[in-house]
Design a protein around this motif. Structure first.
Motif, PDB file in Angstrom:
ATOM      1  N   LEU A 198       0.822  -1.203   0.000  1.00 24.88           N
ATOM      2  CA  LEU A 198       0.000   0.000   0.000  1.00 24.88           C
ATOM      3  C   LEU A 198       0.858   1.255   0.000  1.00 24.88           C
ATOM      4  O   LEU A 198       0.633   2.181  -0.789  1.00 24.88           O
ATOM      5  N   GLU A 199       1.844   1.299   0.858  1.00 27.41           N
ATOM      6  CA  GLU A 199       2.701   2.475   0.943  1.00 27.41           C
ATOM      7  C   GLU A 199       3.497   2.685  -0.345  1.00 27.41           C
ATOM      8  O   GLU A 199       3.681   3.822  -0.797  1.00 27.41           O
ATOM      9  N   ALA A 200       3.948   1.598  -0.943  1.00 31.69           N
ATOM     10  CA  ALA A 200       4.759   1.700  -2.156  1.00 31.69           C
ATOM     11  C   ALA A 200       3.950   2.163  -3.363  1.00 31.69           C
ATOM     12  O   ALA A 200       4.486   2.784  -4.285  1.00 31.69           O
ATOM     13  N   ASN A 201       2.654   1.851  -3.379  1.00 33.79           N
ATOM     14  CA  ASN A 201       1.824   2.146  -4.559  1.00 33.79           C
ATOM     15  C   ASN A 201       0.668   3.088  -4.250  1.00 33.79           C
ATOM     16  O   ASN A 201      -0.277   3.199  -5.043  1.00 33.79           O
ATOM     17  N   PHE A 202       0.751   3.794  -3.140  1.00 31.71           N
ATOM     18  CA  PHE A 202      -0.353   4.623  -2.675  1.00 31.71           C
ATOM     19  C   PHE A 202      -0.839   5.631  -3.713  1.00 31.71           C
ATOM     20  O   PHE A 202      -2.033   5.762  -3.975  1.00 31.71           O
ATOM     21  N   LYS A 203       0.070   6.343  -4.349  1.00 30.37           N
ATOM     22  CA  LYS A 203      -0.330   7.393  -5.288  1.00 30.37           C
ATOM     23  C   LYS A 203      -1.003   6.846  -6.535  1.00 30.37           C
ATOM     24  O   LYS A 203      -1.721   7.570  -7.230  1.00 30.37           O
ATOM     25  N   ASP A 204      -0.797   5.576  -6.826  1.00 30.69           N
ATOM     26  CA  ASP A 204      -1.465   4.976  -7.987  1.00 30.69           C
ATOM     27  C   ASP A 204      -2.971   4.852  -7.782  1.00 30.69           C
ATOM     28  O   ASP A 204      -3.716   4.693  -8.754  1.00 30.69           O
ATOM     29  N   LEU A 205      -3.422   4.941  -6.536  1.00 31.40           N
ATOM     30  CA  LEU A 205      -4.850   4.841  -6.241  1.00 31.40           C
ATOM     31  C   LEU A 205      -5.609   6.118  -6.592  1.00 31.40           C
ATOM     32  O   LEU A 205      -6.838   6.144  -6.564  1.00 31.40           O
ATOM     33  N   PHE A 206      -4.887   7.179  -6.940  1.00 32.81           N
ATOM     34  CA  PHE A 206      -5.538   8.458  -7.219  1.00 32.81           C
ATOM     35  C   PHE A 206      -6.151   8.522  -8.619  1.00 32.81           C
ATOM     36  O   PHE A 206      -7.039   9.340  -8.868  1.00 32.81           O
ATOM     37  N   ASP A 207      -5.673   7.694  -9.543  1.00 35.32           N
ATOM     38  CA  ASP A 207      -6.086   7.817 -10.940  1.00 35.32           C
ATOM     39  C   ASP A 207      -6.371   6.434 -11.518  1.00 35.32           C
ATOM     40  O   ASP A 207      -5.505   5.557 -11.522  1.00 35.32           O
ATOM     41  N   VAL A 208      -7.593   6.233 -12.007  1.00 33.39           N
ATOM     42  CA  VAL A 208      -8.009   4.914 -12.478  1.00 33.39           C
ATOM     43  C   VAL A 208      -7.185   4.423 -13.669  1.00 33.39           C
ATOM     44  O   VAL A 208      -6.685   3.289 -13.656  1.00 33.39           O
ATOM     45  N   PRO A 209      -7.005   5.210 -14.739  1.00 35.13           N
ATOM     46  CA  PRO A 209      -6.197   4.719 -15.875  1.00 35.13           C
ATOM     47  C   PRO A 209      -4.777   4.325 -15.473  1.00 35.13           C
ATOM     48  O   PRO A 209      -4.254   3.299 -15.913  1.00 35.13           O
ATOM     49  N   THR A 210      -4.160   5.157 -14.625  1.00 38.31           N
ATOM     50  CA  THR A 210      -2.801   4.840 -14.165  1.00 38.31           C
ATOM     51  C   THR A 210      -2.789   3.532 -13.396  1.00 38.31           C
ATOM     52  O   THR A 210      -1.915   2.676 -13.596  1.00 38.31           O
ATOM     53  N   PHE A 211      -3.755   3.374 -12.526  1.00 38.41           N
ATOM     54  CA  PHE A 211      -3.840   2.160 -11.715  1.00 38.41           C
ATOM     55  C   PHE A 211      -4.040   0.926 -12.580  1.00 38.41           C
ATOM     56  O   PHE A 211      -3.338  -0.079 -12.432  1.00 38.41           O
ATOM     57  N   LEU A 212      -4.984   0.982 -13.515  1.00 38.66           N
ATOM     58  CA  LEU A 212      -5.279  -0.182 -14.348  1.00 38.66           C
ATOM     59  C   LEU A 212      -4.108  -0.529 -15.259  1.00 38.66           C
ATOM     60  O   LEU A 212      -3.846  -1.707 -15.523  1.00 38.66           O
ATOM     61  N   ASN A 213      -3.441   0.483 -15.732  1.00 42.66           N
ATOM     62  CA  ASN A 213      -2.284   0.241 -16.591  1.00 42.66           C
ATOM     63  C   ASN A 213      -1.187  -0.514 -15.852  1.00 42.66           C
ATOM     64  O   ASN A 213      -0.444  -1.312 -16.448  1.00 42.66           O
ATOM     65  N   LYS A 214      -1.125  -0.302 -14.555  1.00 42.34           N
ATOM     66  CA  LYS A 214      -0.061  -0.910 -13.755  1.00 42.34           C
ATOM     67  C   LYS A 214      -0.468  -2.237 -13.121  1.00 42.34           C
ATOM     68  O   LYS A 214       0.347  -3.155 -13.014  1.00 42.34           O
ATOM     69  N   PHE A 215      -1.748  -2.353 -12.730  1.00 43.69           N
ATOM     70  CA  PHE A 215      -2.122  -3.485 -11.901  1.00 43.69           C
ATOM     71  C   PHE A 215      -3.160  -4.443 -12.496  1.00 43.69           C
ATOM     72  O   PHE A 215      -3.348  -5.533 -11.972  1.00 43.69           O
ATOM     73  N   SER A 216      -3.868  -4.065 -13.567  1.00 41.19           N
ATOM     74  CA  SER A 216      -4.855  -4.995 -14.121  1.00 41.19           C
ATOM     75  C   SER A 216      -4.160  -6.110 -14.891  1.00 41.19           C
ATOM     76  O   SER A 216      -3.073  -5.921 -15.445  1.00 41.19           O
ATOM     77  N   SER A 217      -4.816  -7.264 -14.942  1.00 38.32           N
ATOM     78  CA  SER A 217      -4.242  -8.383 -15.679  1.00 38.32           C
ATOM     79  C   SER A 217      -4.308  -8.102 -17.166  1.00 38.32           C
ATOM     80  O   SER A 217      -5.077  -7.272 -17.637  1.00 38.32           O
ATOM     81  N   GLU A 218      -3.518  -8.826 -17.954  1.00 36.79           N
ATOM     82  CA  GLU A 218      -3.457  -8.612 -19.393  1.00 36.79           C
ATOM     83  C   GLU A 218      -4.586  -9.326 -20.137  1.00 36.79           C
ATOM     84  O   GLU A 218      -4.827  -9.063 -21.301  1.00 36.79           O
ATOM     85  N   LYS A 219      -5.309 -10.170 -19.429  1.00 35.80           N
ATOM     86  CA  LYS A 219      -6.355 -10.948 -20.109  1.00 35.80           C
ATOM     87  C   LYS A 219      -7.499 -10.035 -20.538  1.00 35.80           C
ATOM     88  O   LYS A 219      -7.760  -8.999 -19.935  1.00 35.80           O
ATOM     89  N   SER A 220      -8.199 -10.449 -21.552  1.00 36.01           N
ATOM     90  CA  SER A 220      -9.330  -9.682 -22.073  1.00 36.01           C
ATOM     91  C   SER A 220     -10.490  -9.788 -21.106  1.00 36.01           C
ATOM     92  O   SER A 220     -10.794 -10.857 -20.587  1.00 36.01           O
ATOM     93  N   ILE A 221     -11.151  -8.664 -20.854  1.00 36.69           N
ATOM     94  CA  ILE A 221     -12.298  -8.630 -19.942  1.00 36.69           C
ATOM     95  C   ILE A 221     -13.585  -8.779 -20.728  1.00 36.69           C
ATOM     96  O   ILE A 221     -13.790  -8.053 -21.683  1.00 36.69           O
TER      97      ILE A 221
END
Length: 221
Positions: A198-221
């Motif tokens: 959480l502490e290492a990635n806290f700022k990524d929680l502020f923006d949805v596109p940034t977060f998904l680009n970093k943490f969502s899986s590569e599989k098709s939804i």
């Protein structure tokens, strides 16, 4: 007419209050047979009975929680009721003397079957749910992760993940994000991060596109 800048006056600024892993529970709270997670905060006059309350979740005061499971990172405003008292409508009288019999000197035991019925009709609240001021979550209702419940709403039916429900009775008016984004957010399960992550990635929680680009899986939804 007198203008008050601050009343009562404060001689010195109060030190910032920092939550710790140990739950922050106000002395006026009443908790029975319940669990409270790390970094959780229960404000004044919160009552919790036979419930679980997840990490980082908080109440703003005068919240009553009965027979419920509350997820992590939930924001619960003042005067919220989760699983309020139910009464036996099928009896001649629905007064609570029929199940709280000892209080009225009508029996030496209370009606355990009635309380077991209430326990079986628990509420389940997902993670990162925001419940607005004075909302009521009725017995047996499930609210999905990321949902928003409007102020004063009376929720009688389940609310899905990331849905927004308002009114009496509450109705879903929209979703916070499109279905693809919702699926990716649910897939991330960020609410299960440990403190270091959480502490290492806290700022990524502020923006949805940034977060998904970093943490969502590569599989098709």
């Amino acid at each position: 007419m007198k203008y008050f800048d601050n009343y009562p006056p404060v001689a010195e600024p109060k030190p910032a209050h920092v939550l710790t892993k140990e739950p922050n529970i106000h002395p006026t709270c009443k908790i029975k047979d319940s669990t409270v997670g790390d970094y959780a905060a229960l404000a004044e006059s919160t009552v919790m009975v036979e419930s679980s309350f997840g990490d980082y979740s908080y109440t703003a005061g005068n919240v009553h929680i009965m027979y419920a499971e509350i997820g992590k990172y939930c924001s619960i405003a003042i005067n919220v009721r989760i699983n309020p008292s139910n009464h036996p409508q099928w009896r001649v009288t629905q007064h609570h003397m029929t199940y709280r019999r000892i209080d009225y000197g009508l029996d030496t035991v209370d009606d355990t079957e009635f309380f077991d019925w209430r326990r079986a009709d628990k509420c389940t609240i997902g993670h990162d749910v925001w419940i607005g001021h004075a909302a009521t979550i009725m017995p047996g209702v499930n609210i999905g992760t990321g949902a928003i419940i409007g102020s004063g709403a009376v929720v009688t039916k389940d609310v899905g993940p990331y849905e927004i429900a308002v009114g009496v009775p509450a109705k879903v008016i929209k979703k916070r994000f499109d279905d693809e984004t919702i699926a990716k957010l649910l897939d991330s399960e960020w609410w299960n991060w440990d403190r270091e992550t959480l502490e290492a990635n806290f700022k990524d929680l502020f923006d949805v596109p940034t977060f998904l680009n970093k943490f969502s899986s590569e599989k098709s939804i």
